[in-house]
Scaffold this motif. Structure first.
Motif, mmCIF file in Angstrom:
data_model
loop_
_atom_site.group_PDB
_atom_site.id
_atom_site.type_symbol
_atom_site.label_atom_id
_atom_site.label_comp_id
_atom_site.label_asym_id
_atom_site.label_seq_id
_atom_site.Cartn_x
_atom_site.Cartn_y
_atom_site.Cartn_z
ATOM 1 N N PRO A 113 -10.402 -2.348 18.082
ATOM 2 C CA PRO A 113 -11.363 -1.390 17.526
ATOM 3 C C PRO A 113 -11.602 -1.674 16.039
ATOM 4 C CG PRO A 113 -9.383 -0.269 18.364
ATOM 5 C CD PRO A 113 -9.157 -1.728 18.524
ATOM 6 N N PRO A 114 -12.806 -1.350 15.516
ATOM 7 C CA PRO A 114 -13.132 -1.644 14.113
ATOM 8 C C PRO A 114 -12.123 -1.068 13.114
ATOM 9 C CG PRO A 114 -15.094 -0.939 15.296
ATOM 10 C CD PRO A 114 -13.944 -0.754 16.230
ATOM 11 N N GLU A 115 -11.605 0.129 13.385
ATOM 12 C CA GLU A 115 -10.659 0.741 12.438
ATOM 13 C C GLU A 115 -9.324 -0.007 12.427
ATOM 14 O OE1 GLU A 115 -10.661 3.254 16.261
ATOM 15 O OE2 GLU A 115 -12.139 2.293 14.932
ATOM 16 N N ARG A 116 -8.953 -0.623 13.563
ATOM 17 C CA ARG A 116 -7.714 -1.412 13.609
ATOM 18 C C ARG A 116 -7.891 -2.709 12.807
ATOM 19 N NH1 ARG A 116 -3.587 -1.737 12.612
ATOM 20 N NH2 ARG A 116 -1.866 -2.803 13.594
ATOM 21 N N ILE A 117 -9.057 -3.324 12.945
ATOM 22 C CA ILE A 117 -9.341 -4.535 12.175
ATOM 23 C C ILE A 117 -9.313 -4.217 10.683
ATOM 24 C CG2 ILE A 117 -11.129 -6.255 11.622
ATOM 25 C CD1 ILE A 117 -11.958 -6.146 14.589
ATOM 26 N N ARG A 118 -9.885 -3.068 10.313
ATOM 27 C CA ARG A 118 -9.906 -2.673 8.903
ATOM 28 C C ARG A 118 -8.481 -2.506 8.373
ATOM 29 N NH1 ARG A 118 -12.448 1.755 9.408
ATOM 30 N NH2 ARG A 118 -14.504 0.821 9.413
ATOM 31 N N ASP A 119 -7.617 -1.904 9.178
ATOM 32 C CA ASP A 119 -6.226 -1.689 8.759
ATOM 33 C C ASP A 119 -5.476 -3.018 8.625
ATOM 34 O OD1 ASP A 119 -3.745 -0.190 8.295
ATOM 35 O OD2 ASP A 119 -3.192 -0.848 10.305
ATOM 36 N N LEU A 120 -5.663 -3.916 9.587
ATOM 37 C CA LEU A 120 -5.007 -5.233 9.533
ATOM 38 C C LEU A 120 -5.463 -6.010 8.299
ATOM 39 C CD1 LEU A 120 -5.328 -6.288 13.295
ATOM 40 C CD2 LEU A 120 -3.192 -5.734 12.110
ATOM 41 N N MET A 121 -6.781 -5.978 8.019
ATOM 42 C CA MET A 121 -7.319 -6.681 6.863
ATOM 43 C C MET A 121 -6.772 -6.110 5.559
ATOM 44 S SD MET A 121 -9.188 -9.325 7.004
ATOM 45 C CE MET A 121 -9.924 -9.198 5.388
ATOM 46 N N HIS A 122 -6.670 -4.780 5.494
ATOM 47 C CA HIS A 122 -6.168 -4.127 4.283
ATOM 48 C C HIS A 122 -4.731 -4.560 4.017
ATOM 49 C CE1 HIS A 122 -5.491 -0.588 1.529
ATOM 50 N NE2 HIS A 122 -6.686 -0.989 1.162
ATOM 51 N N GLN A 123 -3.913 -4.601 5.050
ATOM 52 C CA GLN A 123 -2.518 -5.027 4.903
ATOM 53 C C GLN A 123 -2.431 -6.498 4.497
ATOM 54 O OE1 GLN A 123 0.521 -3.661 7.767
ATOM 55 N NE2 GLN A 123 -1.174 -2.787 8.919
ATOM 56 N N LEU A 124 -3.261 -7.335 5.158
ATOM 57 C CA LEU A 124 -3.263 -8.768 4.858
ATOM 58 C C LEU A 124 -3.591 -9.002 3.387
ATOM 59 C CD1 LEU A 124 -5.129 -11.343 7.168
ATOM 60 C CD2 LEU A 124 -4.617 -11.767 4.784
ATOM 61 N N LEU A 125 -4.619 -8.308 2.901
ATOM 62 C CA LEU A 125 -5.030 -8.464 1.500
ATOM 63 C C LEU A 125 -3.979 -7.922 0.535
ATOM 64 C CD1 LEU A 125 -8.808 -7.624 1.885
ATOM 65 C CD2 LEU A 125 -7.893 -9.767 0.959
ATOM 66 N N PHE A 130 -0.248 -9.532 -3.624
ATOM 67 C CA PHE A 130 1.114 -9.606 -4.151
ATOM 68 C C PHE A 130 1.498 -11.057 -4.447
ATOM 69 C CE2 PHE A 130 5.628 -10.359 -3.005
ATOM 70 C CZ PHE A 130 6.227 -9.696 -4.057
ATOM 71 N N LEU A 131 1.238 -11.964 -3.495
ATOM 72 C CA LEU A 131 1.557 -13.375 -3.716
ATOM 73 C C LEU A 131 0.765 -13.944 -4.890
ATOM 74 C CD1 LEU A 131 1.725 -14.847 -0.080
ATOM 75 C CD2 LEU A 131 3.609 -14.074 -1.517
ATOM 76 N N HIS A 132 -0.527 -13.686 -4.910
ATOM 77 C CA HIS A 132 -1.385 -14.233 -5.971
ATOM 78 C C HIS A 132 -1.005 -13.681 -7.343
ATOM 79 C CE1 HIS A 132 -4.878 -15.454 -3.062
ATOM 80 N NE2 HIS A 132 -3.756 -16.126 -2.855
ATOM 81 N N SER A 133 -0.599 -12.424 -7.403
ATOM 82 C CA SER A 133 -0.206 -11.844 -8.692
ATOM 83 C C SER A 133 1.076 -12.474 -9.226
ATOM 84 C CB SER A 133 -0.035 -10.321 -8.574
ATOM 85 O OG SER A 133 1.082 -10.010 -7.765
ATOM 86 N N HIS A 134 1.826 -13.147 -8.347
ATOM 87 C CA HIS A 134 3.033 -13.877 -8.753
ATOM 88 C C HIS A 134 2.815 -15.390 -8.699
ATOM 89 C CE1 HIS A 134 4.711 -9.883 -7.931
ATOM 90 N NE2 HIS A 134 5.622 -10.216 -8.823
ATOM 91 N N THR A 193 -6.016 -19.964 -6.114
ATOM 92 C CA THR A 193 -5.872 -18.835 -5.176
ATOM 93 C C THR A 193 -7.096 -18.573 -4.288
ATOM 94 O OG1 THR A 193 -6.432 -17.351 -7.013
ATOM 95 C CG2 THR A 193 -4.091 -17.611 -6.505
ATOM 96 N N PRO A 194 -8.340 -18.896 -4.722
ATOM 97 C CA PRO A 194 -9.476 -18.639 -3.817
ATOM 98 C C PRO A 194 -9.389 -19.344 -2.464
ATOM 99 C CG PRO A 194 -10.282 -18.937 -6.062
ATOM 100 C CD PRO A 194 -8.826 -19.287 -6.082
#
Length: 298
Positions: A113-125, A130-134, A193-194
């Motif tokens: 479902p679209p809301e599940r994809i949104r949640d997965l993407m938010h977590q991934l980002l 966190f990695l990029h900031s370090h 990082t891009p």
């Protein structure tokens, strides 16, 4: 560094093999906890020290102090001297049963479902920011390197290990999928990082499509498939000092991203377009992507 993984961890099953070696599911003999073991052989200097590995492991250990929920936990490191020129380094990670590829394949039709994809993407980002900031680049983001727990928590795996693998890669023919590589990597230009944002964009599209967005069979073919969607970039955006000339590609105009990913919302399409921007300097960052209106949608 612990010196012998064999005594503490009992191998249970092979999880998978990749360009960098085999990953095993194992059991900690002391706690009974399941872990994932990944071993790599690295070349050592005249004193027997794999210096790049020591630096990288120190960085990974430092990241562990933050205990980020969206980055797989490095639990232990074992080093075994094999010869004067080679050391086997085994990284011990927390074990997660499935990766994103498996998770997507298990989703019943018509997909997540679209809301599940949104949640997965938010977590991934969140994990990526966190990695990029370090100052850690992933360099090989794809669904197989993103773990999803039984509770739906996303954890980035196989991050920041490029330097550990660099010596090993010279010894072994490495075949890593092209499908998530950014244009600057395909053109062998300088990158930062891009590159991870481009890969994330490819994964974002795949969550809706249930199949990869760009499926090339060579660097040139992969670039052609990319330009068929985003259009051939103008001459001034083409990186200098690369072996491939822009003139070998047919001029094409960009296609609406919703033609390739019809299930995506307009705000999602806007974010995807910002991730799949040819010029890495104009590509959205993980931090800015987290603030995109797509994540306030619904």
């Amino acid at each position: 560094m612990a010196q012998d993984c064999g005594r503490q961890y009992e191998r249970v099953a092979e999880i998978g093999g990749g360009a960098y070696g085999t990953v095993y599911k194992a059991r900690d003999r002391q706690s009974g906890q399941f872990v994932a073991l990944k071993s790599v052989r690295v070349q050592t200097d005249q004193d027997g020290l794999p210096l790049s590995t020591v630096r990288e492991v120190a960085l990974l250990r430092r990241l562990e102090q933050f205990d980020h929920p969206n980055v797989v936990k490095l639990m232990d490191v074992c080093a075994t001297l094999r010869t004067d020129q080679e050391t086997k380094v085994t990284l011990v990670f927390e074990h997660v049963d499935q990766d994103l590829k498996t998770y997507l394949n298990k989703a019943p039709a018509p997909g997540l479902p679209p809301e599940r994809i949104r949640d997965l993407m938010h977590q991934l980002l969140h994990g990526l920011e966190f990695l990029h900031s370090h100052c850690v680049l992933h360099r090989d983001l794809k669904p197989e390197n993103i773990l999803v727990t039984s509770r739906g928590q996303v954890k980035l795996a196989d991050f920041g290990l490029a330097r550990i693998y660099s010596c090993h890669m010279a010894l072994t023919p490495v075949v890593v999928t092209l499908w998530y590589r950014s244009p600057e990597v395909l053109l062998q230009a300088s990158y930062a990082t891009p590159v991870d944002i481009w890969s994330t964009g490819c994964i974002f599209a795949e969550m809706f499509r249930r199949k990869p967005l760009f499926c090339g069979d060579s660097e040139v073919d992969q670039l052609r498939k990319i330009f068929d969607v985003i259009g051939l970039p103008p001459e001034e955006e083409w990186p200098a000092d690369v072996t491939l000339s822009r003139s070998i590609f047919i001029p094409v105009s960009p296609r609406p991203i919703t033609k390739c990913v019809p299930e995506i919302s307009q705000l999602g399409a806007d974010l995807l377009k910002e991730m799949l921007t040819f010029d890495p300097l104009r590509r959205i960052s993980a931090l800015n992507a987290l603030s995109h209106p797509y994540f306030q949608e619904g």
